[in-house]
Design a protein around this motif. Structure first.
Motif, PDB file in Angstrom:
ATOM      1  N   ASN A 115     -84.067  17.166 -22.244  1.00 10.73           N
ATOM      2  CA  ASN A 115     -83.206  18.056 -22.581  1.00 10.73           C
ATOM      3  C   ASN A 115     -83.197  18.113 -24.097  1.00 10.73           C
ATOM      4  OD1 ASN A 115     -82.247  17.579 -20.057  1.00 10.73           O
ATOM      5  ND2 ASN A 115     -80.883  18.911 -20.491  1.00 10.73           N
ATOM      6  N   GLU A 116     -84.500  17.975 -24.944  1.00 13.24           N
ATOM      7  CA  GLU A 116     -84.487  18.135 -26.222  1.00 13.24           C
ATOM      8  C   GLU A 116     -85.280  19.402 -26.455  1.00 13.24           C
ATOM      9  OE1 GLU A 116     -87.505  15.204 -24.675  1.00 13.24           O
ATOM     10  OE2 GLU A 116     -85.435  15.030 -25.184  1.00 13.24           O
ATOM     11  N   PHE A 117     -85.238  20.153 -27.661  1.00 15.17           N
ATOM     12  CA  PHE A 117     -85.929  21.134 -28.170  1.00 15.17           C
ATOM     13  C   PHE A 117     -87.298  20.746 -28.093  1.00 15.17           C
ATOM     14  CE2 PHE A 117     -81.661  22.437 -29.417  1.00 15.17           C
ATOM     15  CZ  PHE A 117     -81.690  23.789 -28.797  1.00 15.17           C
ATOM     16  N   ARG A 118     -88.363  21.619 -27.880  1.00 16.31           N
ATOM     17  CA  ARG A 118     -89.791  21.803 -27.976  1.00 16.31           C
ATOM     18  C   ARG A 118     -90.034  22.856 -28.872  1.00 16.31           C
ATOM     19  NH1 ARG A 118     -92.601  18.037 -24.537  1.00 16.31           N
ATOM     20  NH2 ARG A 118     -90.918  16.961 -23.442  1.00 16.31           N
ATOM     21  N   PRO A 119     -90.973  22.490 -29.866  1.00 16.61           N
ATOM     22  CA  PRO A 119     -91.532  23.550 -30.709  1.00 16.61           C
ATOM     23  C   PRO A 119     -92.177  24.763 -29.999  1.00 16.61           C
ATOM     24  CG  PRO A 119     -92.856  21.631 -30.934  1.00 16.61           C
ATOM     25  CD  PRO A 119     -91.721  21.305 -29.970  1.00 16.61           C
ATOM     26  N   ALA A 120     -91.954  26.155 -30.345  1.00 20.44           N
ATOM     27  CA  ALA A 120     -92.589  27.176 -29.692  1.00 20.44           C
ATOM     28  C   ALA A 120     -93.378  27.717 -30.643  1.00 20.44           C
ATOM     29  CB  ALA A 120     -91.248  28.154 -29.261  1.00 20.44           C
ATOM     30  N   GLU A 121     -94.573  27.991 -30.768  1.00 19.92           N
ATOM     31  CA  GLU A 121     -95.150  28.432 -31.875  1.00 19.92           C
ATOM     32  C   GLU A 121     -95.278  29.781 -31.601  1.00 19.92           C
ATOM     33  OE1 GLU A 121     -99.352  27.851 -31.521  1.00 19.92           O
ATOM     34  OE2 GLU A 121     -99.386  27.466 -29.494  1.00 19.92           O
ATOM     35  N   ALA A 122     -95.426  30.487 -32.552  1.00 20.27           N
ATOM     36  CA  ALA A 122     -95.921  32.057 -32.777  1.00 20.27           C
ATOM     37  C   ALA A 122     -97.183  32.266 -33.061  1.00 20.27           C
ATOM     38  CB  ALA A 122     -95.116  32.641 -33.881  1.00 20.27           C
ATOM     39  N   PRO A 123     -97.941  33.236 -32.372  1.00 17.23           N
ATOM     40  CA  PRO A 123     -99.246  33.354 -32.474  1.00 17.23           C
ATOM     41  C   PRO A 123     -99.728  34.242 -34.043  1.00 17.23           C
ATOM     42  CG  PRO A 123     -98.112  35.031 -30.931  1.00 17.23           C
ATOM     43  CD  PRO A 123     -97.132  34.073 -31.187  1.00 17.23           C
ATOM     44  N   PHE A 124     -98.532  34.858 -34.302  1.00 20.00           N
ATOM     45  CA  PHE A 124     -98.979  35.588 -35.782  1.00 20.00           C
ATOM     46  C   PHE A 124     -97.990  35.030 -36.515  1.00 20.00           C
ATOM     47  CE2 PHE A 124    -100.238  38.486 -32.488  1.00 20.00           C
ATOM     48  CZ  PHE A 124    -101.642  38.803 -32.912  1.00 20.00           C
ATOM     49  N   SER A 125     -98.119  35.262 -38.037  1.00 25.04           N
ATOM     50  CA  SER A 125     -97.071  34.686 -39.049  1.00 25.04           C
ATOM     51  C   SER A 125     -95.812  35.374 -38.965  1.00 25.04           C
ATOM     52  CB  SER A 125     -97.728  35.014 -40.658  1.00 25.04           C
ATOM     53  OG  SER A 125     -96.628  34.893 -41.456  1.00 25.04           O
ATOM     54  N   ARG A 126     -94.807  34.601 -39.197  1.00 23.56           N
ATOM     55  CA  ARG A 126     -93.394  35.362 -38.968  1.00 23.56           C
ATOM     56  C   ARG A 126     -93.022  35.671 -40.631  1.00 23.56           C
ATOM     57  NH1 ARG A 126     -89.017  32.604 -36.650  1.00 23.56           N
ATOM     58  NH2 ARG A 126     -88.165  34.636 -36.927  1.00 23.56           N
TER      59      ARG A 126
END
Ligand SMILES: Nc1ncnc2c1ncn2[C@@H]1O[C@H](COP(=O)(O)OP(=O)(O)OP(=O)(O)O)[C@@H](O)[C@H]1O
Ligand SMILES: [Mg+2]
Lengths: 292, 240, 366
Positions: A115-126
């Protein structure tokens, strides 16, 4: 002014995701007269599958595709194994079953992934590109707009122009008659669930990098926002869901930008209550077209 | 009249709950003929059609279409066996356009080219529909709806057409035209029709066979001419 | 009794005519309920001496949950309104009690009457929130009502973070509670005292609820649930009845939340998440909608199931991380699965249960 432009673009980007998610809710509502309260949990489950695939293979795009496929399958599964067997005589029944699914799915995700947060990557720069000194939109925003645009127009084309879409609409509006005309109504329903769940999974993939990350409850508030969007547009209206999504996205972005991000949940609740009390049919309710 | 029997029903029992509505129905409809089923309200006429097309599951009996058992076939497969059912109230889908409603009638067909031809034929047969292709079902008049429902069934080129009270709520002239059309279809394409009607006179005028139902049973099945002309029979069962 | 009668619309004469036997029955049911509650109270006291302190604490937790599940039973089972927001209502009661107790402690006040006062304040504040939600709810049906209450369940606990100056964010507040009175002896176990407190409050709430269910208000609740139009034709003010049911149910949920806060001696938003709201609904559905005894089973389940899974996971040798994941989530999974199975296997689902229950009640009445 710069800030306003930034908030508007950010709101539209966020709203596009809500629009897709609301559209998924409307799809199932129209097909089965069920508001799928489990849609958020189902979408998170698909996103976790993508997370596993992406972290083991190192490819974001493989995970992205797998998430959508997992969403489609999960939707079909939920329809076939669960919802199909629920007595819809009382509208409470499917709602309660969907909530049971929420508990079950979130618990299973918690057991498998914790139940902890996992990083979610973005495919492009934000980080936003600047146009004439004004920060406008990021490559990721562009990606979101493009994806949602493709999905929404794809769905519109599917329903309006293809035989399958015609069958799905007929099955939703008049199941008995459709069956007499050779439409496999049960199959269309399953297809509707699969499509909606696939769109939900896609929306989750798009929204996750802009939130705190992956978590069994990550879509709870997104669900409420999307439900609000669907209600704003009228639960029966797909175009309404899209407009409603953009409206909610903009509202949340302005509230968050000018009044503080802590206030956004409250703003959603107030909007939802206001719309339901003032115009329960939604702001864009189509002119009554009831079955005879 | 020695045409092979297209529809044979033997000992059909069906209903909605514990007590069956239909009690052992026997019925034979030769190919290329029109059979008119008449009877008082609640006699079980609609129930008979629903049981034939599998919308309700019969408890007992046989339903043979050209010698093949129909019972147990899923409803959505029946169009593929050549059966079309225009339900009571016609079943036009209000939210779809005229064109979509019609196309739906032929979507199941493999032969797309012929489905397209059938669609064109229906538009020729029912001029007013052609002028209202883009209108939604709920925008049509009662007569137009009836055309649409009938046309939608014809797009599938059925062998057997089940029609439930096509004259309901229509002007006498429209009724007469519909009946004439049924006769014309029978003669030109060999269509077989099982027609449920309250409008006994016009039904018997077009039918080859008259079937009188009462309280879930067939009390008379006789050539329509006989029912039309035999005053005693008419008095006893039809009340005119 | 005459006061409640005066408040009713005069057009219900025909019912009034056969009211005399009902009146007598009312007194006998009141007495019966009183007797049951007294017996339960005595049993509880006896039990509190027989079991170890930890079990006392667990039983007290059951009592606190029972308040909330009983209120939800009245709302969903008897009045047909679905609420996913009862966790948020419990949070309202819990935070009110925390704020009151802290205010008293800061001012150096002490005395046995302070806690009842705080609990009363908790009920009042939850009633206020419940009235707002209830007025909205009375105009909504089916999925819309579910959606709004779901939003309440998700948004209200988040307010603790929004206004962290008052509610201290995710951290939450502590709830100072005084020790048991000295008259009970110097070594009186604190857990036993907790059970007595929550048990007394819950039994009182149940007594009121049981009488309400038996009263004409209860009958109106059921009439509205079974058929709104018919109820309206019978002279029942549908919206007012629905708001009343929501308010009553909110009051007990607030009390339940307040008792939980007193038991835990702390409140934090994490304890009142959406999961709690869903838990309550599950408990009510699985326990048997529409019956207060069902609410009792549900409350027992809410406490027993996590305990049970804890014992089960202890049977296996698991790494601490895995054990922790399992313990936190296994009860949820079991609850969710049970709920789905119950809803599918019970023929007619809720509606079936409701109508079966309604038929039985009608049969008993005639
Ligand atoms: N869905 C249903 N559930 C239960 N009973 C039904 C249902 N539909 C019809 N019935 C009963 O079955 C009997 C036959 O009804 P049916 O509709 O077949 O009559 P009908 O001959 O078509 O009458 P009408 O001329 O009025 O259309 C009636 O007694 C009716 O009450
Ligand atoms: Mg009929």
């Amino acid at each position: 002014m710069d800030r306003f432009v930034f908030l508007t673009v950010d709101g539209l980007s966020r709203g596009a995701v809500y629009a897709a998610f609301a559209l998924a809710l409307v799809l199932i509502w129209r097909a089965a007269r069920v508001v799928n309260f489990a849609q958020g949990a189902m979408a998170v489950a698909a996103a976790y599958v993508a997370y596993t695939v992406s972290t083991t293979t190192g490819s974001y795009w493989l995970g992205f595709v797998v998430a959508i496929v997992a969403g489609l399958l999960l939707g079909a599964l939920v329809d076939r194994v669960v919802m199909r067997h629920v007595d819809h005589a009382s509208p409470l029944n499917p709602v309660i079953v969907a909530l049971g699914l929420v508990l079950l799915i979130q618990a299973v995700l918690g057991m498998v992934y914790g139940n902890e947060f996992r990083p979610a990557e973005a495919p492009f720069s934000r980080s936003a590109l600047t146009v004439g000194g004004v920060a406008v939109l990021s490559p990721y925003d562009l990606f979101v707009f493009a994806t949602i645009g493709v999905v929404v127009s794809g769905l519109a084309w599917l329903f309006a122009r293809t035989p399958v879409g015609l069958r799905m609409r007929a099955a939703a509006f008049a199941p008995e008659v459709s069956r007499l005309l050779g439409v496999n109504v049960g199959g269309m329903l399953t297809l509707g669930w699969a499509l909606a769940s696939g769109v939900g999974a896609l929306a989750a993939m798009l929204v996750m990098p802009t939130e705190l990350g992956l978590h069994p409850h990550a879509m709870d508030l997104v669900f409420v926002s999307a439900f609000t969007a669907a209600v704003v547009g009228g639960l029966d209206s797909p175009p309404g869901a899209v407009v409603g999504g953009l409206v909610v996205g903009l509202l949340l972005s302005y509230v968050s930008g000018y009044a503080g991000s802590d206030l956004t949940p409250l703003a959603v609740l107030v909007l939802l209550l206001a719309v339901l009390l003032v115009r329960p049919g939604g702001l864009f309710a189509p002119v009554a077209a009831r079955r005879v | 009249m020695s045409a092979p029997d297209l529809l044979v029903v033997r000992g059909l029992v069906a209903g909605y709950g514990a007590a069956p509505v239909l009690q052992a129905i026997d019925l034979t409809v030769p190919a290329g003929t029109i059979a008119a089923v008449v009877g008082a309200n609640g006699a079980g006429k609609t129930t008979l059609l629903r049981a034939l097309s599998g919308m309700i599951r019969p408890a007992a009996g046989q339903v043979l279409l050209a010698g093949d058992e129909l019972r147990g076939t899923p409803v959505e497969q029946l169009v593929r066996r050549g059966l079309a059912h225009v339900p009571e109230g016609r079943g036009v889908i209000s939210e779809l356009t005229v064109d979509e409603n019609l196309r739906l009638g032929g979507l199941w067909r493999r032969d797309r080219a012929d489905a397209g031809r059938a669609l064109d034929e229906v538009y020729q047969l029912f001029e007013p529909l052609a002028r209202r292709r883009r209108h939604l079902g709920h925008q049509l008049s009662g007569g137009e709806r009836q055309m649409l429902a009938l046309g939608r069934a014809l797009v599938g080129r059925p062998r057997l057409l089940l029609l439930d009270e096509p004259s309901l709520g229509l002007a006498p002239r429209v009724v007469a035209r519909t009946m004439a059309l049924l006769r014309q279809l029978r003669d030109s394409t060999g269509l077989t029709v099982l027609l449920v009607e309250q409008n006994v006179r016009s039904a018997l005028a077009v039918a080859d066979q008259g079937v009188v139902m009462s309280l879930g049973r067939v009390v008379i099945a006789a050539p329509a001419v006989q029912l039309r002309d035999d005053v005693d029979l008419r008095h006893a069962y039809l009340g005119f | 009794m005459s006061a409640t009668r005066a408040a009713l619309p005069p057009k219900r004469r025909p019912v009034e005519a056969d009211d005399r036997p009902v009146d007598r029955r009312f007194h006998s049911t009141l007495l019966r309920h009183l007797a049951v509650v007294l017996a339960a109270g005595l049993l509880l006291v006896a039990v509190s001496y027989a079991i170890e302190p930890f079990r006392n604490f667990q039983l007290a937790t059951v009592a606190a949950y029972l308040c909330a599940t009983a209120g939800l039973t009245v709302l969903t089972g008897l009045n047909g309104q679905l609420s996913l927001g009862h966790g948020a209502l419990m949070a309202t009661g819990a935070y009110t009690v925390a704020l009151c107790q802290n205010a008293f402690a800061d001012r150096g006040m002490s005395g046995g009457w302070l806690l009842p006062l705080s609990l009363g304040a908790a009920i009042v504040s939850t009633v206020a929130v419940g009235a707002v939600v209830g007025v909205a709810a009375a105009r909504l049906r089916g999925p819309y009502l579910a959606g709004v209450t779901l939003a309440v369940a998700i948004v209200v606990p988040a307010l603790a973070v929004t206004f962290d100056g008052v509610f201290n964010g995710e951290q939450g507040l502590s709830v100072p509670v005084e020790p048991p009175p000295l008259s009970l002896g110097p070594y009186f176990p604190y857990e036993r005292w907790q059970l007595w407190l929550t048990g007394a409050a819950t039994l009182l709430a149940l007594l009121l609820l049981a009488n309400l269910i038996r009263s004409r208000y209860g009958r109106s609740f059921r009439a509205v649930r079974d058929d709104e139009v018919a109820a309206r034709l019978a002279g029942i003010h549908v919206a007012r009845t629905q708001v009343l049911a929501f308010v009553v149910s909110a009051a007990t949920a607030g009390l339940g939340g307040a008792l939980l806060a007193v038991l835990a001696q702390s409140v934090s938003p994490g304890a009142f998440s959406l999961t709690l709201s869903l838990f309550l609904l599950m408990a009510v559905v699985i326990g048997g909608l529409g019956r207060l005894t069902g609410a009792l089973w549900g409350a027992v389940l809410l406490v027993a199931l996590p305990d049970l899974t804890h014992s089960v996971t202890e049977l296996f040798t698991l790494s601490p991380a895995v054990a922790q994941r399992l313990e936190g989530n296994l009860p949820l999974a079991i609850f969710g699965l049970t709920l789905i199975v119950v809803m599918i296997a019970a023929p007619g689902g809720i509606q079936g249960l409701l109508s079966r229950l309604g038929r039985r009640l009608r049969a008993r009445r005639s």
